[in-house]
Design a protein around this motif. Structure first.
Motif, PDB file in Angstrom:
ATOM      1  N   UNK A 110     -13.555  20.850 -13.730  1.00  0.00           N
ATOM      2  CA  UNK A 110     -13.527  19.688 -14.541  1.00  0.00           C
ATOM      3  C   UNK A 110     -12.535  19.290 -15.703  1.00  0.00           C
ATOM      4  N   UNK A 111     -12.650  19.955 -16.588  1.00  0.00           N
ATOM      5  CA  UNK A 111     -11.614  20.193 -17.938  1.00  0.00           C
ATOM      6  C   UNK A 111      -9.601  19.673 -17.614  1.00  0.00           C
ATOM      7  N   UNK A 112      -9.676  20.643 -16.760  1.00  0.00           N
ATOM      8  CA  UNK A 112      -7.542  20.345 -16.728  1.00  0.00           C
ATOM      9  C   UNK A 112      -7.462  19.093 -15.602  1.00  0.00           C
ATOM     10  N   UNK A 113      -8.752  18.864 -14.557  1.00  0.00           N
ATOM     11  CA  UNK A 113      -8.473  17.715 -14.315  1.00  0.00           C
ATOM     12  C   UNK A 113      -8.517  16.316 -14.929  1.00  0.00           C
ATOM     13  N   UNK A 114      -9.479  16.646 -15.942  1.00  0.00           N
ATOM     14  CA  UNK A 114      -9.817  15.323 -17.623  1.00  0.00           C
ATOM     15  C   UNK A 114      -8.089  15.381 -17.417  1.00  0.00           C
ATOM     16  N   UNK A 115      -8.173  16.134 -18.317  1.00  0.00           N
ATOM     17  CA  UNK A 115      -6.610  16.978 -19.228  1.00  0.00           C
ATOM     18  C   UNK A 115      -4.980  16.186 -17.944  1.00  0.00           C
ATOM     19  N   UNK A 116      -5.205  16.622 -16.811  1.00  0.00           N
ATOM     20  CA  UNK A 116      -3.964  16.699 -15.982  1.00  0.00           C
ATOM     21  C   UNK A 116      -4.247  14.563 -15.680  1.00  0.00           C
ATOM     22  N   UNK A 117      -5.429  14.009 -15.579  1.00  0.00           N
ATOM     23  CA  UNK A 117      -5.108  13.321 -14.813  1.00  0.00           C
ATOM     24  C   UNK A 117      -4.637  12.053 -16.497  1.00  0.00           C
ATOM     25  N   UNK A 118      -5.802  12.263 -17.550  1.00  0.00           N
ATOM     26  CA  UNK A 118      -5.352  11.779 -18.352  1.00  0.00           C
ATOM     27  C   UNK A 118      -3.848  11.648 -19.203  1.00  0.00           C
ATOM     28  N   UNK A 119      -3.254  12.360 -18.937  1.00  0.00           N
ATOM     29  CA  UNK A 119      -1.688  13.176 -19.338  1.00  0.00           C
ATOM     30  C   UNK A 119      -0.953  11.744 -18.113  1.00  0.00           C
ATOM     31  N   UNK A 120      -1.647  11.181 -17.013  1.00  0.00           N
ATOM     32  CA  UNK A 120      -0.491  10.799 -16.009  1.00  0.00           C
ATOM     33  C   UNK A 120      -1.476   9.495 -15.686  1.00  0.00           C
ATOM     34  N   UNK A 121      -2.196   8.896 -16.352  1.00  0.00           N
ATOM     35  CA  UNK A 121      -2.991   7.721 -16.761  1.00  0.00           C
ATOM     36  C   UNK A 121      -2.524   6.595 -17.827  1.00  0.00           C
ATOM     37  N   UNK A 122      -2.344   5.300 -17.200  1.00  0.00           N
ATOM     38  CA  UNK A 122      -2.092   4.192 -18.147  1.00  0.00           C
ATOM     39  C   UNK A 122      -2.758   2.462 -17.976  1.00  0.00           C
ATOM     40  N   UNK A 123      -2.890   2.392 -19.452  1.00  0.00           N
ATOM     41  CA  UNK A 123      -3.698   1.329 -19.299  1.00  0.00           C
ATOM     42  C   UNK A 123      -2.723   0.080 -19.112  1.00  0.00           C
ATOM     43  N   UNK A 124      -1.765   0.195 -18.648  1.00  0.00           N
ATOM     44  CA  UNK A 124      -1.043  -1.301 -18.604  1.00  0.00           C
ATOM     45  C   UNK A 124      -0.425  -1.678 -19.479  1.00  0.00           C
ATOM     46  N   UNK A 125      -1.123  -1.978 -20.683  1.00  0.00           N
ATOM     47  CA  UNK A 125      -1.281  -2.522 -21.497  1.00  0.00           C
ATOM     48  C   UNK A 125       0.203  -1.804 -23.252  1.00  0.00           C
ATOM     49  N   UNK A 126      -0.677  -0.542 -23.595  1.00  0.00           N
ATOM     50  CA  UNK A 126       0.112  -0.067 -24.763  1.00  0.00           C
ATOM     51  C   UNK A 126      -0.139   1.742 -24.135  1.00  0.00           C
ATOM     52  N   UNK A 127      -0.790   1.755 -23.973  1.00  0.00           N
ATOM     53  CA  UNK A 127      -1.514   3.668 -24.011  1.00  0.00           C
ATOM     54  C   UNK A 127      -0.950   3.981 -22.158  1.00  0.00           C
ATOM     55  N   UNK A 128      -0.090   5.474 -22.059  1.00  0.00           N
ATOM     56  CA  UNK A 128       0.314   5.392 -21.118  1.00  0.00           C
ATOM     57  C   UNK A 128       0.620   7.137 -21.408  1.00  0.00           C
ATOM     58  N   UNK A 129       0.154   8.104 -20.463  1.00  0.00           N
ATOM     59  CA  UNK A 129       0.558  10.010 -20.700  1.00  0.00           C
ATOM     60  C   UNK A 129       1.620   9.770 -20.176  1.00  0.00           C
ATOM     61  N   UNK A 130       2.494  11.079 -20.707  1.00  0.00           N
ATOM     62  CA  UNK A 130       3.547  11.139 -20.781  1.00  0.00           C
ATOM     63  C   UNK A 130       3.858  11.936 -19.356  1.00  0.00           C
TER      64      UNK A 130
END
Length: 223
Positions: free
Chosen positions: A105-125
């Motif tokens: 669950x944690x590696x899923x949370x980490x990888x998805x967060x690194x690949x996510x975007x809010x389309x405004x200010x924040x975007x994972x690398x």
């Protein structure tokens, strides 16, 4: 009663640092402190990678080969009416499943967060390497997986309470590193390694991750 060392210094520190980082990540995301959210996320990623490596080279009770058993072993354990009286150093089959679940669950949370975007200010690398559809899916997964993670944490707390009622203080052992057992002189005790070896490894991995991903976030916070 005999005291036996069951958790090395890294496993104990890993457990409590993971708790702190997960809370910090939730708090920062909930309060739109996204720069800190990324910094804490990189720290957790380094911790996860170190735990994964330690699962192959670390103390006996930290090794996956020591505590991960077959599904049938879990079923037999759950059916065993005397399971609370069995001597088992480290994780029992149910605890082993919880460890695997948390790591997944944690590696899923980490990888998805690194690949996510809010389309405004924040975007994972990692978002720049994926299509818009994939990024959208990762953003959704990051949210849904966190709810599943909260459910797993609740289940973990319930299990701790159940063992406490059966006179097995799991939390105390995770602080002290030792647990008390009856009649264990004839049983081979687990081999412990110095937890500082893992912390040195963690520092190296954290430095590499922050050099690759986190220097911009940390630089923004410092300046």
């Amino acid at each position: 009663m005999v005291k036996v060392k069951v958790w090395d210094g890294f496993i104990r520190g890993y457990h409590w640092l993971q708790v702190i980082l997960l809370f910090a990540l939730w708090y920062c995301a909930d309060n739109d402190e996204m720069e800190w959210h990324f910094v804490f996320g990189y720290a957790l990623l380094a911790l996860w990678i170190t735990r994964f490596i330690w699962g192959f080279i670390g103390s006996d009770t930290a090794k996956f080969s020591y505590f991960i058993k077959s599904p049938m072993a879990l079923i037999d354990y759950l059916k065993d009416k005397n399971k609370f009286d069995r001597v088992k150093f480290g994780h029992n089959p149910a605890g082993a499943c919880m460890v695997v679940l948390f790591l997944a669950l944690i590696i899923t949370q980490l990888f998805s967060g690194l690949s996510a975007s809010d389309d405004i200010l924040s975007e994972g690398p990692l978002a720049q390497y994926f299509s818009a559809e994939t990024v959208s899916f990762m953003t959704w997964l990051h949210s849904v997986n966190f709810d599943v993670l909260l459910g797993a944490i609740a289940l973990h707390i319930i299990a701790i309470i159940a063992y406490k009622l059966k006179k097995q203080p799991l939390v105390k052992a995770m602080f002290t590193g030792a647990a008390e057992y009856k009649l264990v002189s004839s049983i081979v005790q687990p081999k412990m390694l110095n937890g500082w070896l893992a912390w040195v490894l963690y520092a190296a991995i954290a430095g590499a991750i922050w050099w690759q991903f986190g220097h911009e976030n940390l630089g923004y916070l410092l300046y």
